[in-house]
Design an enzyme around this catalytic site. Structure first.
Site, PDB file in Angstrom:
ATOM      1  N   GLY A  31       0.847  -1.187   0.000  1.00 46.10           N
ATOM      2  CA  GLY A  31       0.000   0.000   0.000  1.00 46.10           C
ATOM      3  C   GLY A  31       0.879   1.231   0.000  1.00 46.10           C
TER       4      GLY A  31
ATOM      5  N   CYS B  56       5.402  -6.112   1.664  1.00 48.47           N
ATOM      6  CA  CYS B  56       5.718  -4.680   1.671  1.00 48.47           C
ATOM      7  C   CYS B  56       5.000  -3.968   2.824  1.00 48.47           C
ATOM      8  CB  CYS B  56       5.388  -4.079   0.301  1.00 48.47           C
ATOM      9  SG  CYS B  56       6.118  -2.448   0.079  1.00 48.47           S
TER      10      CYS B  56
ATOM     11  N   HIS C 160       8.022  -7.510  -3.843  1.00 48.29           N
ATOM     12  CA  HIS C 160       6.755  -7.966  -4.420  1.00 48.29           C
ATOM     13  C   HIS C 160       6.918  -9.311  -5.122  1.00 48.29           C
ATOM     14  CE1 HIS C 160       4.415  -4.413  -3.458  1.00 48.29           C
ATOM     15  NE2 HIS C 160       5.574  -3.773  -3.584  1.00 48.29           N
TER      16      HIS C 160
ATOM     17  N   SER D 253     -27.409  -9.391 -22.575  1.00 47.37           N
ATOM     18  CA  SER D 253     -26.992  -8.336 -23.496  1.00 47.37           C
ATOM     19  C   SER D 253     -26.306  -8.872 -24.746  1.00 47.37           C
ATOM     20  CB  SER D 253     -26.017  -7.423 -22.773  1.00 47.37           C
ATOM     21  OG  SER D 253     -24.811  -8.128 -22.519  1.00 47.37           O
ATOM     22  N   GLY D 254     -25.968 -10.143 -24.741  1.00 53.35           N
ATOM     23  CA  GLY D 254     -25.194 -10.651 -25.872  1.00 53.35           C
ATOM     24  C   GLY D 254     -23.702 -10.577 -25.598  1.00 53.35           C
ATOM     25  N   GLY D 255     -23.326  -9.990 -24.468  1.00 56.70           N
ATOM     26  CA  GLY D 255     -21.923  -9.950 -24.068  1.00 56.70           C
ATOM     27  C   GLY D 255     -21.503 -11.271 -23.438  1.00 56.70           C
ATOM     28  N   VAL D 256     -20.198 -11.397 -23.191  1.00 53.30           N
ATOM     29  CA  VAL D 256     -19.662 -12.650 -22.671  1.00 53.30           C
ATOM     30  C   VAL D 256     -20.265 -13.017 -21.315  1.00 53.30           C
ATOM     31  CG1 VAL D 256     -17.516 -13.865 -22.088  1.00 53.30           C
ATOM     32  CG2 VAL D 256     -17.449 -11.962 -23.679  1.00 53.30           C
TER      33      VAL D 256
ATOM     34  N   SER E 164     -23.013 -12.128 -19.519  1.00 56.03           N
ATOM     35  CA  SER E 164     -24.401 -12.559 -19.366  1.00 56.03           C
ATOM     36  C   SER E 164     -24.648 -13.845 -20.155  1.00 56.03           C
ATOM     37  CB  SER E 164     -25.391 -11.463 -19.757  1.00 56.03           C
ATOM     38  OG  SER E 164     -25.225 -11.068 -21.082  1.00 56.03           O
TER      39      SER E 164
END
Ligand code: XMP
Length: 512
Positions: A51, A78, A165, A219-222, A224
């Protein structure tokens, strides 16, 4: 599962991703989550993220100190390590020895945490503060030339820490360290695999829904499409899908969506609602982007709600509202700073108050690429799975200023040509998102022997991994030229095409 507590790190997401890639479920929560909440999740281990703050700063993000006494292994990365240092009575030096970038880690011993690492390893540092002293029961495993405690462990107390990290690619043995923690120390099970998950999800949905029915907006999107397919496999014809055409969709889109749900997936209850007139009337004369988004959001809910009420009358058992929410949609609530400024109000369906439906979200734990893998497993065709994201408010936020039927028609044609050429050249698959936008100003041109005064079309194509940041795609000049020629010649009302070369940030992907 492994719980990641977020102290405002740029990399908190990456930690969860890496753990999932190891085959273990991982979730991110804000750092001030209660012990009770943690108890419910029963994590095998807890990772404290980095952070930007300093642990001694007033109001710096913190956590319940008792987390260190739960007997659950804790790994501080970190800032997470500095917080541990502060809690256990160590010393944290503020801002004196900043380190940033690649460094060499020198091991004294491997302990459990650094098992499998060599005497010297490349690591990636990014910190202003560092822990300089810890109580005697903490073993110092490694240091760098300017950081005396770069890795430490306290096996009896199950507390571990690294100053660097492990989650970034610049720490080549980072995954090994995370594996050591997740499997060697936390003894987590490797059981997060897409194929076992789809079966598990289908079973879970079936149990959750019982004998009831689910209604869902698609909606036709991935997202949904995958969520609806999972629900369909769980409850079959007790799934009711509604597609609302708000008049702001792309050329041929309605036909493609109907074809997919009705013909390919053979959904018994698929309803197409053409509400375009209602939307366009309400948007008439509106130019402010937030105002547009609000109108679309509210109208969408109204239209959807009316359809649900109509269906509820006929089919009594509808008790659930299915949603294609994915993990990043929820992640904002895991940010330690809840007051982050609002850039755009995203329009996603929220549950209308009047409806007493319970929400069911099969994909709420998944990242986009995991959703695509799940879709592949469910045999959803590639043309749906590889579709670029399309925003809820659709073309409304790609026509800057007022939305008119004329502008919509122009934009649809131009966008269709752009996407067509990208697909033909293979660049569609190489970009995260590509689309055309219409600028509401006119410029002078010459066509044949006459002066023209027409709209400007801007082409935007970006590469990205998660839409949080994006770079403009380096499309070949010849391709851009071909697209520009086609648009200017084939689309009436356009005499100039420009290519957008702005990055996000400071720009955003969409225009409004
Ligand atoms: P920005 O423009 O904020 O977009 O860089 C980031 C990603 O989010 C998509 N986007 C939306 N998606 N409803 C959505 O479902 C929205 O209101 C919305 N606005 C932007 C955008 O297409 C990009 O992928």
């Amino acid at each position: 599962m492994i719980l990641v507590l977020n102290f405002g790190a740029q990399y908190a997401h990456l930690i969860a991703r890496r753990i999932r890639e190891l085959g273990v479920y991982s979730e991110i929560l804000p750092c001030d989550v209660s012990l009770k909440e943690i108890g419910k999740l029963k994590p095998d281990g807890i990772i404290l993220s980095g952070g930007p703050a300093s642990v001694y700063e007033h109001n710096s993000p913190s956590m319940d100190r008792k987390i260190l006494d739960l007997g659950i292994p804790v790994l501080g990365i970190c800032y997470g390590l500095q917080l541990i240092g502060k809690f256990v009575g160590g010393e944290v030096l503020a801002g004196k020895l900043k380190e940033f970038g690649k460094k060499e880690l020198i091991l004294k011993k491997t302990g459990k945490l650094l098992k499998g690492l060599s005497k010297k390893e490349q690591i990636w540092m990014s910190h202003g503060d560092l822990v300089t002293k810890l109580p005697g029961d903490f073993e110092i495993l490694a240091s760098t030339d300017s950081c005396p405690i770069a890795a430490t462990e306290n096996n009896p107390k199950k507390i571990y820490g690294i100053q660097f990290h492990a989650e970034v690619a610049h720490t080549p043995k980072g995954t090994q360290i995370l594996e050591n923690f997740v499997f060697g120390i936390c003894r987590a099970k490797r059981d997060w695999h897409i194929s076992s998950i789809s079966k598990k999800l289908i079973k879970e949905m079936r149990k959750a829904v019982g004998k009831n029915s689910v209604i869902m907006g698609v909606s036709g999107g991935v997202d949904s499409a995958v969520a609806a397919t999972l629900l369909h496999k769980s409850i079959g014809s007790r799934l009711y899908c509604v597609f609302v055409d708000h008049g702001l969709i792309r050329k041929n889109e309605a036909g493609e969506v109907i074809n997919f749900f009705e013909k390919r997936l053979k959904f018994k209850h698929f309803y197409f609602v053409d509400a375009s007139q209602a939307f366009l009337e309400k948007l008439s004369g509106v130019t402010d982007p937030e105002e547009k988004r609000k109108i679309i959001g509210h109208t969408f809910i109204e239209v959807f709600e009316n359809k649900v009420l109509e269906l509820e009358k006929k089919h009594r058992g509808i008790k659930f509202l299915g949603q294609g929410t994915i993990y990043p949609d929820r992640i904002e609530s895991a940010q330690p700073n809840k007051y982050a400024s609002k850039i755009k109000s995203h329009h996603n369906i929220t549950l209308p108050e009047k409806m007493k439906l319970k929400v069911i979200e099969p994909l709420k734990e998944f990242y986009k690429d995991e959703v695509r893998k799940l879709g592949k497993e469910l045999k959803i065709p590639d043309e749906i799975l590889n579709r670029h994201p399309f925003p809820g408010p659709g073309l409304a936020i790609r026509i800057l200023g007022e939305i008119t039927e004329e502008r919509l028609a122009i934009l649809r044609e131009a966008d269709c040509i752009f996407i067509d050429e990208l697909k033909k050249s293979g660049f569609y698959a190489k970009t995260w998102q590509a689309f055309a936008a219409l600028f509401p100003v006119k410029s002078v041109g010459v066509m044949g022997d006459s002066r023209t005064y027409e709209y400007i079309i801007s082409l935007r194509a970006v590469t990205s991994v998660d839409a949080m940041t994006a770079d403009w795609a380096r499309l070949p000049n010849e391709l851009l030229e071909k697209i520009s020629n086609r648009i200017i010649n084939e689309v009436m009302g356009v005499n100039r095409v420009v290519y957008d070369i702005s990055q996000k940030p400071p720009a955003t992907i969409e225009y409004e």
